[in-house]
Design an enzyme around this catalytic site. Structure first.
Site, PDB file in Angstrom:
ATOM      1  N   LYS A 156       4.172  -2.259  11.928  1.00  0.00           N
ATOM      2  CA  LYS A 156       5.197  -1.460  12.605  1.00  0.00           C
ATOM      3  C   LYS A 156       5.387  -0.118  11.906  1.00  0.00           C
ATOM      4  O   LYS A 156       5.393   0.938  12.532  1.00  0.00           O
ATOM      5  CB  LYS A 156       6.515  -2.259  12.583  1.00  0.00           C
ATOM      6  CG  LYS A 156       7.588  -1.758  13.492  1.00  0.00           C
ATOM      7  CD  LYS A 156       8.874  -2.589  13.336  1.00  0.00           C
ATOM      8  CE  LYS A 156       8.671  -4.057  13.637  1.00  0.00           C
ATOM      9  NZ  LYS A 156       9.957  -4.793  13.682  1.00  0.00           N
TER      10      LYS A 156
ATOM     11  N   ASP B 176       4.481   5.799  11.676  1.00  0.00           N
ATOM     12  CA  ASP B 176       4.392   6.731  10.541  1.00  0.00           C
ATOM     13  C   ASP B 176       5.633   6.726   9.671  1.00  0.00           C
ATOM     14  O   ASP B 176       6.159   7.786   9.304  1.00  0.00           O
ATOM     15  CB  ASP B 176       4.155   8.171  11.057  1.00  0.00           C
ATOM     16  CG  ASP B 176       2.689   8.496  11.104  1.00  0.00           C
ATOM     17  OD1 ASP B 176       1.927   7.869  10.338  1.00  0.00           O
ATOM     18  OD2 ASP B 176       2.295   9.363  11.914  1.00  0.00           O
TER      19      ASP B 176
ATOM     20  N   LYS C 140      10.089  -8.783   4.566  1.00  0.00           N
ATOM     21  CA  LYS C 140      11.147  -9.433   5.350  1.00  0.00           C
ATOM     22  C   LYS C 140      11.836 -10.461   4.471  1.00  0.00           C
ATOM     23  O   LYS C 140      11.225 -11.001   3.548  1.00  0.00           O
ATOM     24  CB  LYS C 140      10.547 -10.151   6.559  1.00  0.00           C
ATOM     25  CG  LYS C 140      11.528 -10.350   7.681  1.00  0.00           C
ATOM     26  CD  LYS C 140      11.702  -9.072   8.460  1.00  0.00           C
ATOM     27  CE  LYS C 140      12.454  -9.248   9.748  1.00  0.00           C
ATOM     28  NZ  LYS C 140      12.160  -8.120  10.653  1.00  0.00           N
TER      29      LYS C 140
ATOM     30  N   LYS D 113       9.635  -2.578   3.199  1.00  0.00           N
ATOM     31  CA  LYS D 113      10.813  -2.437   4.062  1.00  0.00           C
ATOM     32  C   LYS D 113      10.852  -3.535   5.103  1.00  0.00           C
ATOM     33  O   LYS D 113       9.830  -3.918   5.669  1.00  0.00           O
ATOM     34  CB  LYS D 113      10.729  -1.070   4.777  1.00  0.00           C
ATOM     35  CG  LYS D 113      11.950  -0.667   5.525  1.00  0.00           C
ATOM     36  CD  LYS D 113      12.949   0.041   4.644  1.00  0.00           C
ATOM     37  CE  LYS D 113      14.274   0.244   5.357  1.00  0.00           C
ATOM     38  NZ  LYS D 113      15.082  -0.998   5.430  1.00  0.00           N
TER      39      LYS D 113
ATOM     40  N   HIS E 289       0.831  -1.206   0.000  1.00  0.00           N
ATOM     41  CA  HIS E 289       0.000   0.000   0.000  1.00  0.00           C
ATOM     42  C   HIS E 289       0.858   1.246   0.000  1.00  0.00           C
ATOM     43  O   HIS E 289       0.404   2.333  -0.337  1.00  0.00           O
ATOM     44  CB  HIS E 289      -0.955   0.013   1.200  1.00  0.00           C
ATOM     45  CG  HIS E 289      -0.259   0.177   2.509  1.00  0.00           C
ATOM     46  ND1 HIS E 289       0.528  -0.810   3.061  1.00  0.00           N
ATOM     47  CD2 HIS E 289      -0.196   1.217   3.371  1.00  0.00           C
ATOM     48  CE1 HIS E 289       1.027  -0.375   4.203  1.00  0.00           C
ATOM     49  NE2 HIS E 289       0.604   0.842   4.407  1.00  0.00           N
ATOM     50  N   ARG E 290       2.107   1.091   0.394  1.00  0.00           N
ATOM     51  CA  ARG E 290       3.097   2.162   0.272  1.00  0.00           C
ATOM     52  C   ARG E 290       4.341   1.546  -0.356  1.00  0.00           C
ATOM     53  O   ARG E 290       4.663   0.398  -0.083  1.00  0.00           O
ATOM     54  CB  ARG E 290       3.457   2.711   1.649  1.00  0.00           C
ATOM     55  CG  ARG E 290       2.298   3.396   2.331  1.00  0.00           C
ATOM     56  CD  ARG E 290       2.611   4.845   2.548  1.00  0.00           C
ATOM     57  NE  ARG E 290       1.466   5.547   3.079  1.00  0.00           N
ATOM     58  CZ  ARG E 290       1.534   6.781   3.550  1.00  0.00           C
ATOM     59  NH1 ARG E 290       2.678   7.410   3.582  1.00  0.00           N
ATOM     60  NH2 ARG E 290       0.466   7.381   3.990  1.00  0.00           N
TER      61      ARG E 290
ATOM     62  N   SER F  16      16.124   3.589   9.890  1.00  0.00           N
ATOM     63  CA  SER F  16      16.319   3.146   8.504  1.00  0.00           C
ATOM     64  C   SER F  16      15.662   4.130   7.540  1.00  0.00           C
ATOM     65  O   SER F  16      16.199   4.447   6.481  1.00  0.00           O
ATOM     66  CB  SER F  16      15.691   1.763   8.289  1.00  0.00           C
ATOM     67  OG  SER F  16      16.573   0.751   8.689  1.00  0.00           O
TER      68      SER F  16
END
Ligand code: GLU
Length: 471
Positions: A93, A98, A105, A69, A64-65, A362
């Site tokens: 997370k 935000d 992963k 990550k 969705h974004r 990160s």
């Protein structure tokens, strides 16, 4: 140990929260499942000419974004279910703190201690090449980072392999985070997860009502802490909580045993001892517990499981006496154990919040890579001069002199590490307030974890709504 696999456990937690979100079933289903699972075989040529084939994964839970990550884990326990669970936790997370990424992963099923550095390099480079080939890595696609069994060294190999294959890609450095500082990494990334645990605990312990309910006073000062796992996360959690929070670390458990001292263990000296001897055992002034499992069951204010998942389960939950559990590891408490602990009134600060410091920094590293400039470079001197001017003006108006030590403290402009820490602190405080407000404002929410899920799922739902896919 648990009726649920790790991924099923995460789904169970999700299902507990879903009815409180008010989102339609289809959207919840879209959020909950894993979007893409990549399984690759990584061949490794051995000294005798044989080839060992290693099992490796990368899972993107939610897109969705973009990018997605999450870390890469090297462990003998890696399997598809575990990587899926960890990828899902990354999605929630990132939403909680935000950080504008989807969750992912990766993992390779190896015990890194059984391989030479040269072999590990070849494994990492080959795995990276597979990720490139399948479009599972890139600054705008999917950005790995360290996790259990990996660190800056592996990230350096990844960025080097990526850059070699993607010659001329201007943002290539942002294909992975947790890199060494001299290779486009960022100051403060190594300590970030542990420092985030500290900020999170400090915030949680600042609410009088919540502490009263646990029979505790507010503040971290003097609280006792037990840490399971003295890896990167456990070490920095202990070090910073002790130094900056006045916490008393009474017990540390590692794979080969646990040590205890009611008066407190000096974590810095303990790490030095471990680095020198290879073990925490034999540390001066500490007694060894009969079994390492006992560490989890000690009387203490704060228990920090900072190792692997499923450590607190139906078998030992009833014997755990800690008032607060800070899930520095991902998934350390099974759903069965959580039910037992909540009944006893234990405050469980969930993984998706308390260990989010790593991915937060990160994110800062990725921003630095995309902007091609070190944080602080543009403003540090300007700030220093502005503060100097203020002090000079105050001095000339009052006719008094500010002493040199105070002047030096006041006029210091922010370095990269100052900005990273302050951004992390702000993130951890804001996120805790968001979760806690959700917890307190929705009737029937039984835990901070369910509140964190509700808080995260609603944000992700909004993102989907913005995409126009769901009404
Ligand atoms: N592996 C860490 C985690 O579980 C960090 C992930 C990242 O920085 O992307 O949150």
């Amino acid at each position: 140990m648990s009726a649920y696999s790790f991924f099923q456990g995460v789904e169970k937690y999700f299902d507990q929260a879903a009815p409180f979100t008010g989102l339609p079933q289809g959207l919840l289903q879209q959020i909950k499942g894993c979007n893409a699972v990549l399984r690759v075989q990584v061949p490794l040529k051995l000294a005798n000419g044989d080839v060992e084939v290693l099992e490796a994964y990368r899972v993107q839970h939610s897109n969705h974004r973009q990018p997605t990550k999450g870390g890469i884990r090297y462990s003998e326990d890696v399997n598809q279910d575990e990587v899926m669970a960890l990828a899902a936790l990354m999605t929630y997370k990132c939403a909680v703190v935000d950080v504008p990424f989807g969750g992912a992963k990766g993992g390779i099923k190896i015990n890194p201690k059984k391989y030479t550095v040269e072999q590990l390099e070849r494994i990492t480079r080959r795995y990276t090449a597979e990720l490139v080939r399948k479009n599972f890595i890139g600054p705008g696609l999917d950005v790995p980072a360290p996790d259990y069994g990996t660190g800056p060294r592996e990230m350096a190999w990844i960025v080097d392999t990526y850059t070699a294959l993607k010659h001329g890609e201007i943002d290539a450095a942002g294909c992975v985070t947790g890199k060494p500082v001299n290779q486009n990494g960022i100051q403060g990334r190594t300590e970030a997860t542990g420092r985030g645990v500290f900020y999170g605990l400090r915030t949680a312990c600042s609410f009088e009502d919540d502490m009263k309910a646990l029979g505790l006073t507010t503040g971290l000062e003097g609280k006792t802490m037990v840490i399971q796992g003295l890896g990167n996360v456990g070490s920095y959690t202990g070090l910073i909580s002790q130094k900056e929070g006045g916490v008393k670390v009474i017990c540390v458990a590692e794979h080969d045993g646990a040590i205890y001292n009611a008066a407190g263990l000096d974590v810095e000296a303990l790490i030095a001892h471990r680095d020198k001897t290879g073990s925490i055992l034999g540390f001066a002034g500490a007694t060894q517990l009969a079994t390492r499992g006992e560490a989890l069951e000690l009387e203490c204010d704060i228990l920090v499981p900072a190792a692997l998942e499923n450590q607190i389960n139906a078998d030992n939950a009833a014997r755990i006496k800690a008032k607060i559990i800070a899930e520095a590891a991902n998934g350390p408490v099974t759903p069965e154990a959580e039910a037992i602990l909540l009944q006893r009134g234990c405050l469980i600060i969930p993984d998706m919040y308390i260990n989010a410091g790593g991915v937060t920094v990160s994110y800062f590293e990725w921003l630095k890579n995309l902007s091609h400039v070190r944080f602080g470079r543009m403003q540090k001197r300007f700030e220093q001069k502005a503060y100097e001017n203020i002090i000079n003006t105050v001095e000339s108006l009052t006719g008094k002199k500010v002493d040199e030590r105070d002047r030096a403290i006041i006029v210091r402009g922010a370095d990269e590490v100052d900005l990273v820490r302050s951004g992390l602190e702000e993130t951890m405080i804001t996120a805790y307030h968001g979760i806690r407000n959700t917890w307190k404002s929705i009737a029937g929410l039984n835990s901070l974890r369910t509140a964190a899920f509700v808080y995260a799922i609603k944000k992700i739902g909004n993102d989907y709504a913005a995409l126009g896919i769901f009404p």
